[in-house]
Design a protein around this motif. Structure first.
Motif, PDB file in Angstrom:
ATOM      1  N   PRO A 258       0.805  -1.226   0.000  1.00 44.69           N
ATOM      2  CA  PRO A 258       0.000   0.000   0.000  1.00 44.69           C
ATOM      3  C   PRO A 258       0.833   1.269   0.000  1.00 44.69           C
ATOM      4  CG  PRO A 258       0.024  -1.003   2.186  1.00 44.69           C
ATOM      5  CD  PRO A 258       0.695  -1.979   1.263  1.00 44.69           C
TER       6      PRO A 258
ATOM      7  N   TYR B  87       5.179   2.995   1.357  1.00 43.07           N
ATOM      8  CA  TYR B  87       3.970   3.595   1.934  1.00 43.07           C
ATOM      9  C   TYR B  87       4.116   5.106   2.089  1.00 43.07           C
ATOM     10  CZ  TYR B  87      -0.109   3.884   5.060  1.00 43.07           C
ATOM     11  OH  TYR B  87      -1.320   4.184   5.621  1.00 43.07           O
TER      12      TYR B  87
ATOM     13  N   TRP C 297       0.099   1.555   8.964  1.00 44.38           N
ATOM     14  CA  TRP C 297       0.718   0.854   7.827  1.00 44.38           C
ATOM     15  C   TRP C 297       0.851  -0.635   8.109  1.00 44.38           C
ATOM     16  CZ3 TRP C 297       5.580  -1.415   8.749  1.00 44.38           C
ATOM     17  CH2 TRP C 297       6.115  -2.115   7.659  1.00 44.38           C
TER      18      TRP C 297
ATOM     19  N   LYS D  41      -0.856  -2.561  10.086  1.00 40.65           N
ATOM     20  CA  LYS D  41      -2.176  -3.208  10.056  1.00 40.65           C
ATOM     21  C   LYS D  41      -2.623  -3.438   8.615  1.00 40.65           C
ATOM     22  CE  LYS D  41      -5.954  -4.583  12.299  1.00 40.65           C
ATOM     23  NZ  LYS D  41      -6.868  -4.901  11.210  1.00 40.65           N
ATOM     24  N   LYS D  42      -2.398  -2.466   7.743  1.00 46.20           N
ATOM     25  CA  LYS D  42      -2.764  -2.627   6.330  1.00 46.20           C
ATOM     26  C   LYS D  42      -1.949  -3.749   5.685  1.00 46.20           C
ATOM     27  CE  LYS D  42      -4.224   2.164   5.625  1.00 46.20           C
ATOM     28  NZ  LYS D  42      -3.938   3.457   4.956  1.00 46.20           N
TER      29      LYS D  42
ATOM     30  N   ASP E 180      -3.484  -7.047   6.973  1.00 46.82           N
ATOM     31  CA  ASP E 180      -4.822  -7.306   6.436  1.00 46.82           C
ATOM     32  C   ASP E 180      -4.781  -7.676   4.955  1.00 46.82           C
ATOM     33  OD1 ASP E 180      -5.827  -6.733   8.928  1.00 46.82           O
ATOM     34  OD2 ASP E 180      -6.563  -4.729   8.413  1.00 46.82           O
ATOM     35  N   ALA E 181      -3.801  -7.114   4.228  1.00 46.05           N
ATOM     36  CA  ALA E 181      -3.682  -7.387   2.796  1.00 46.05           C
ATOM     37  C   ALA E 181      -2.922  -8.669   2.496  1.00 46.05           C
ATOM     38  CB  ALA E 181      -2.998  -6.205   2.106  1.00 46.05           C
TER      39      ALA E 181
END
Length: 304
Positions: A44, A101, A266, A268-269, A272-273
């Motif tokens: 991300p 990011y 960041w 956490k993203k 999750d991804a």
């Protein structure tokens, strides 16, 4: 952590002889280089509104490079490939993903740091972050802000292959024991084996060399590092399961709450991804069989 088994991926020792066209294979038929490139391509990028004016994030973006305190000699974690010059591994690739990011591209500069210099490098602004198997402790948190934890490991014991008499940490009593300076191994040895004589060195390679030179009979270190060390060097062996739980944190300058919140968002993203899991699989997962472990809950340990 899942146990290391005999059938593992290509030996890290082979990296020195491999060029760009012969990167080690990873599950799925991709090369390690291609797999890492794919993960970073999908990683991300922060929204413009998240790069707050005057923040550390804005300064990094304007500079065009994330400066990371890390290692150049930690197999699976952050090691410079002599053939390509690239720094590869779990910590190294997470640093690149954080750079993407912030900046939009995975541009990093790694400052080779030691366990006894990390706090100073953050405090004086030499580095923006530290990715270096940096165990979160309440004592360290008085000097450093920690995002995460982003991984959990534990201390174990290595000896020269064939050595006997050490099967648990209490067996270290009365013996010369090697440990990294300013690492959680020191209080752990004192707790489990108060009669041990602790001899410290500044880096993992120095401790390994001292072990092979019989300057100590055992080396207490994080399991993640010792798995990689034992894979690369068959003259040492791991003789215990982890006897501590050590959560790794992303070291940040103390008091920079904005950057800590940003970095946790960041992370956490990434989790999750599935990007965190892919980076694990491309690095630690090349010698530890099975799926990636569940990432630890962010903010779940004292000091985080």
């Amino acid at each position: 952590m899942k146990r290391l088994v005999a059938a593992v991926a290509v030996s890290l020792l082979g990296l020195a002889a491999c060029g760009e066209t012969s990167s080690p294979a990873v599950p799925g038929g991709e090369t390690k280089k291609d797999a890492t490139t794919d993960v970073l391509a999908q990683a991300p990028v922060a929204a413009a509104a998240d790069i707050l004016p005057g923040s550390t994030m804005e300064k990094i973006k304007q500079r065009g490079e994330l400066i990371v305190g890390g290692s150049l000699d930690a197999p699976l974690l952050s090691q410079q490939n002599p053939a390509t010059g690239q720094v590869e591994g779990f910590d190294a690739d997470l640093g690149k993903a954080l750079a993407k990011y912030i900046i939009g591209q995975p541009k990093v500069k790694i400052v080779n740091s030691a366990s006894e210099t990390r706090e100073a490098l953050l405090a004086n602004g030499t580095v923006d972050v530290v990715f270096q198997t940096y165990t979160i402790t309440p004592e360290r948190a008085k000097q450093v802000a920690f995002a995460g934890p982003y991984y959990t490991s534990g201390l174990t014991i290595a000896v020269k292959k064939g050595a006997t008499g050490i099967a648990k940490p209490e067996d270290l009593n009365g013996k010369k024991v090697l440990a990294g300076a300013n690492t959680p191994a020191i209080p752990a040895i004192k707790k489990f084996a108060p009669q041990a004589e602790i001899i410290t060195f500044g880096s993992d390679p120095e401790c390994l060399q001292a072990l092979k030179q019989d300057r100590g009979v055992a080396y207490v270190q994080d399991e993640t590092l010792l798995i990689a060390d034992a894979k690369k060097d068959p003259s040492i062996q791991i003789v215990t399961k982890p006897f501590t739980v050590d959560p790794y944190g992303i070291g940040l300058k103390h008091g920079d709450d904005q950057f800590k919140t940003f970095t946790n968002a960041w992370l956490k993203k990434m989790q999750d991804a599935g990007a965190w899991q892919k980076i694990w699989k491309n690095s630690i997962g090349t010698v530890v069989v099975g799926d990636a472990p569940p990432p630890p809950q962010i903010g779940s340990v004292p000091g985080s």
